[in-house]
Design a protein around this motif. Structure first.
Motif, PDB file in Angstrom:
ATOM      1  N   GLU A 312       0.826  -1.218   0.000  1.00  0.00           N
ATOM      2  CA  GLU A 312       0.000   0.000   0.000  1.00  0.00           C
ATOM      3  C   GLU A 312       0.855   1.261   0.000  1.00  0.00           C
ATOM      4  OE1 GLU A 312      -4.210   0.867   1.946  1.00  0.00           O
ATOM      5  OE2 GLU A 312      -2.617   0.658   3.453  1.00  0.00           O
ATOM      6  N   SER A 313       1.936   1.243   0.807  1.00  0.00           N
ATOM      7  CA  SER A 313       2.764   2.445   0.918  1.00  0.00           C
ATOM      8  C   SER A 313       4.102   2.091   1.570  1.00  0.00           C
ATOM      9  CB  SER A 313       2.049   3.510   1.759  1.00  0.00           C
ATOM     10  OG  SER A 313       1.839   3.017   3.084  1.00  0.00           O
ATOM     11  N   TYR A 314       4.986   3.081   1.576  1.00  0.00           N
ATOM     12  CA  TYR A 314       6.269   2.967   2.270  1.00  0.00           C
ATOM     13  C   TYR A 314       6.379   4.116   3.261  1.00  0.00           C
ATOM     14  CZ  TYR A 314       7.454  -0.011  -1.681  1.00  0.00           C
ATOM     15  OH  TYR A 314       7.455  -0.992  -2.627  1.00  0.00           O
ATOM     16  N   THR A 325       5.144   9.153   4.625  1.00  0.00           N
ATOM     17  CA  THR A 325       4.630   7.939   4.015  1.00  0.00           C
ATOM     18  C   THR A 325       4.320   8.218   2.549  1.00  0.00           C
ATOM     19  OG1 THR A 325       3.717   7.134   6.100  1.00  0.00           O
ATOM     20  CG2 THR A 325       2.811   6.196   4.086  1.00  0.00           C
ATOM     21  N   VAL A 326       4.841   7.335   1.677  1.00  0.00           N
ATOM     22  CA  VAL A 326       4.716   7.525   0.229  1.00  0.00           C
ATOM     23  C   VAL A 326       3.846   6.410  -0.332  1.00  0.00           C
ATOM     24  CG1 VAL A 326       6.004   7.771  -1.934  1.00  0.00           C
ATOM     25  CG2 VAL A 326       7.062   8.448   0.236  1.00  0.00           C
ATOM     26  N   PRO A 327       2.781   6.734  -1.054  1.00  0.00           N
ATOM     27  CA  PRO A 327       1.932   5.678  -1.645  1.00  0.00           C
ATOM     28  C   PRO A 327       2.736   4.818  -2.625  1.00  0.00           C
ATOM     29  CG  PRO A 327       0.883   7.833  -1.808  1.00  0.00           C
ATOM     30  CD  PRO A 327       2.303   8.075  -1.383  1.00  0.00           C
ATOM     31  N   ALA A 328       2.442   3.533  -2.659  1.00  0.00           N
ATOM     32  CA  ALA A 328       3.101   2.618  -3.591  1.00  0.00           C
ATOM     33  C   ALA A 328       2.161   2.332  -4.740  1.00  0.00           C
ATOM     34  CB  ALA A 328       3.481   1.325  -2.880  1.00  0.00           C
ATOM     35  N   GLU A 329       2.434   2.947  -5.885  1.00  0.00           N
ATOM     36  CA  GLU A 329       1.587   2.731  -7.054  1.00  0.00           C
ATOM     37  C   GLU A 329       2.007   1.430  -7.749  1.00  0.00           C
ATOM     38  OE1 GLU A 329       1.608   6.128  -9.591  1.00  0.00           O
ATOM     39  OE2 GLU A 329       1.782   7.512  -7.887  1.00  0.00           O
ATOM     40  N   GLY A 331       2.152  -1.614  -6.564  1.00  0.00           N
ATOM     41  CA  GLY A 331       3.012  -2.451  -5.737  1.00  0.00           C
ATOM     42  C   GLY A 331       2.468  -3.835  -5.488  1.00  0.00           C
ATOM     43  N   ALA A 418       8.559  -1.138  -7.145  1.00  0.00           N
ATOM     44  CA  ALA A 418       7.465  -0.320  -6.620  1.00  0.00           C
ATOM     45  C   ALA A 418       8.001   0.995  -6.053  1.00  0.00           C
ATOM     46  CB  ALA A 418       6.717  -1.090  -5.544  1.00  0.00           C
ATOM     47  N   MET A 419       9.184   0.940  -5.438  1.00  0.00           N
ATOM     48  CA  MET A 419       9.785   2.160  -4.889  1.00  0.00           C
ATOM     49  C   MET A 419      10.180   3.131  -5.988  1.00  0.00           C
ATOM     50  SD  MET A 419      12.203   1.247  -1.685  1.00  0.00           S
ATOM     51  CE  MET A 419      12.585   2.974  -1.548  1.00  0.00           C
ATOM     52  N   SER A 422       7.035   4.960  -6.680  1.00  0.00           N
ATOM     53  CA  SER A 422       6.513   5.784  -5.590  1.00  0.00           C
ATOM     54  C   SER A 422       7.439   6.945  -5.232  1.00  0.00           C
ATOM     55  CB  SER A 422       6.272   4.920  -4.349  1.00  0.00           C
ATOM     56  OG  SER A 422       7.482   4.382  -3.874  1.00  0.00           O
TER      57      SER A 422
END
Length: 491
Positions: A312-314, A325-329, A331, A418-419, A422
């Motif tokens: 969902e996020s990192y 917190t950064v959304p994971a598009e 992922g 994924a990172m 994001s």
């Protein structure tokens, strides 16, 4: 022969103190006692001083260039290096007289140093860095002389004086070698050519007007080399893994100058959650937490049970910036489980993806194909890793739980992708370096997993370590081209 060596070396050191003379006598007392065991070192055969060939190359791979393309290598001032990505230009040396020199774009691969004079030449390469006043041409002349079987006492006296700091008394003794009388008519043509090259080098080295330019004309052929017997294709930019924990590639500019790129991954503490998923990375005050959307959705794929995981996020935190917190598009990844991964990697069976999706509404064919193609792409890397593993003798310290690191590397690369999405762009003002450090930490762990796959000790520290470049040779794919010795002397 031993008496003759003693006489020659005493003449060479006539200006030494009485203490040095006693040292020399002590050396030859030891040589006399061990003459039988030293007999091999005190003789010479063509091509034996340095004998490294294609069979001695370490496992190599190209895909690391893609993995590191987003990173910029640092310059280095010392070879006692902490983890990092480095590039420098070094003095290199021809270790195959009579063959063709490299040019820009030549492909080389690292190989183990083999040959009867391995220890002597490695020692000379190491000491040359500590004596910058000794010219590269003098060091190269000394190495060519060892290859050609030239006696140290046969060099012009001024040359002997210049290179003596590179040699011990024992080294000088072992250079007073006995060139065997070989009936050239019984030798294969390629060995006859080698003998002729060595004889020409010795004749020039024993001249009072010894000229490096003339030696170079004899030892280094110019032009495009013909393809030699037993050659293979090695393209530019091939990486190898060294026993010291470094990844390395060598790109020669000429036989005397080579660009060397080194990479040593940082150790990171990695935590796992109750489902054995990577949950966080921590290194040097930085932490990246992987936030999963749920516990994963189990799906049945034929005989295998997999889990669909959605990142969902990192959460990134560290010194100098507030936690964010950064959304994971995008992922999402499919954790197939090790049974499936091993069967796919080892080619144990064929997989019918359409059949595997029967009665399964949780995945589309495209999603499954993409995930399966990722594993197939990783198969090439797995094969490279297995070759790296097989390059070293694991009998005494067999690696443990390699399956875990195969899975870690695969999942880690998925998280890395994924990172990239994001954290892109990562050059936001005031945050660039901070975000790059988090991305670098994930990338480093991917390569740290490779280190574990190789069965290395992979010490959990980031203390400085030396890659010991002189212990290896840069080997070309063309057997008519020169292999290169590496110093740690920066140009």
């Amino acid at each position: 022969m031993i008496k003759r060596l003693t006489t020659i070396l005493l003449v060479l050191t006539i200006s030494s103190s009485s203490a040095s003379a006693q040292d020399l006598d002590g050396l030859f007392n030891k040589v006399k006692k061990g003459a039988k065991s030293l007999s091999k070192s005190l003789s010479w055969e063509p091509g034996k001083a340095v004998s490294t060939s294609l069979k001695d190359t370490l496992a190599g791979f190209y895909w690391m260039n893609d993995q590191l393309k987003a990173r910029t290598p640092d310059t280095l001032s010392t070879f006692l290096l902490k983890p990092g990505y480095y590039k420098t230009t070094l003095r290199s040396y021809c270790l195959h007289a009579g063959t063709y020199g490299p040019s820009r774009g030549s492909g080389y691969q690292l190989a183990n140093f083999e040959g009867t004079q391995k220890k002597l030449i490695i020692s000379i390469l190491e000491k040359s860095t500590d004596h910058p006043n000794i010219s590269q041409s003098d060091v190269q002349t000394l190495i060519w002389g060892i290859e050609a079987g030239n006696k140290f006492s046969s060099y012009p006296t001024d040359f002997q004086a210049r290179v003596k700091p590179l040699l011990s008394l024992k080294d000088i003794a072992l250079m007073e070698i006995n060139v065997k009388d070989i009936v050239e008519s019984n030798l294969p043509s390629e060995v006859q050519r080698l003998m002729n090259t060595y004889q020409s080098l010795r004749q020039e080295m024993q001249s009072a007007q010894m000229s490096f330019d003339k030696l170079e004309d004899i030892a280094v052929k110019v032009g495009a080399p013909p393809i030699g017997v037993g050659s293979i294709t090695i393209d530019e930019g091939k990486w190898s893994y060294l026993n010291s924990g470094y990844f390395i590639k060598v790109d020669p500019q000429s036989y005397s100058t080579s660009d060397v790129t080194l990479y040593r991954p940082s150790y990171a503490d990695v935590s796992y959650d109750s489902q054995n998923r990577i949950s966080s990375y921590t290194n040097d005050g930085y932490k990246l937490t992987v936030n999963y959307k749920d516990n994963g959705t189990p799906v049945q794929l034929g005989d295998y049970t997999a889990n669909v995981q959605q990142i969902e996020s990192y959460t990134v935190e560290g010194p100098g910036q507030p936690t964010q917190t950064v959304p994971a598009e995008g992922g999402k990844y499919i954790d197939f489980g090790m049974d499936f991964v091993n069967d796919a990697l080892q080619g144990a069976k064929d997989f019918n993806l359409d059949q595997m999706l029967k009665d399964n509404t949780n995945l589309s064919l495209e999603q499954l194909q993409n995930a399966y193609n990722d594993i197939k792409k990783w198969k090439g890397r797995y094969d490279d890793l297995k070759n790296i593993h097989d390059d070293f003798n694991m009998d005494q310290n067999p690696p443990q739980d390699l399956n875990k690191y195969i899975k870690d590397s695969y999942v880690n690369e998925t998280i890395q992708k994924a990172m990239e999405v994001s954290l892109n762009p990562i050059d936001k003002k005031g945050q660039s370096e901070w975000l790059k450090n988090h991305f670098k930490m994930v990338s480093d762990f991917f390569f740290y997993s490779i280190c574990k796959l190789r069965g290395d000790d992979c010490r959990p520290d980031n203390d400085p370590k030396n890659p010991k470049l002189p212990d290896y040779i840069a080997q070309p794919g063309n057997t008519n081209a020169q292999r290169l010795g590496l110093s740690e002397y920066k140009k």
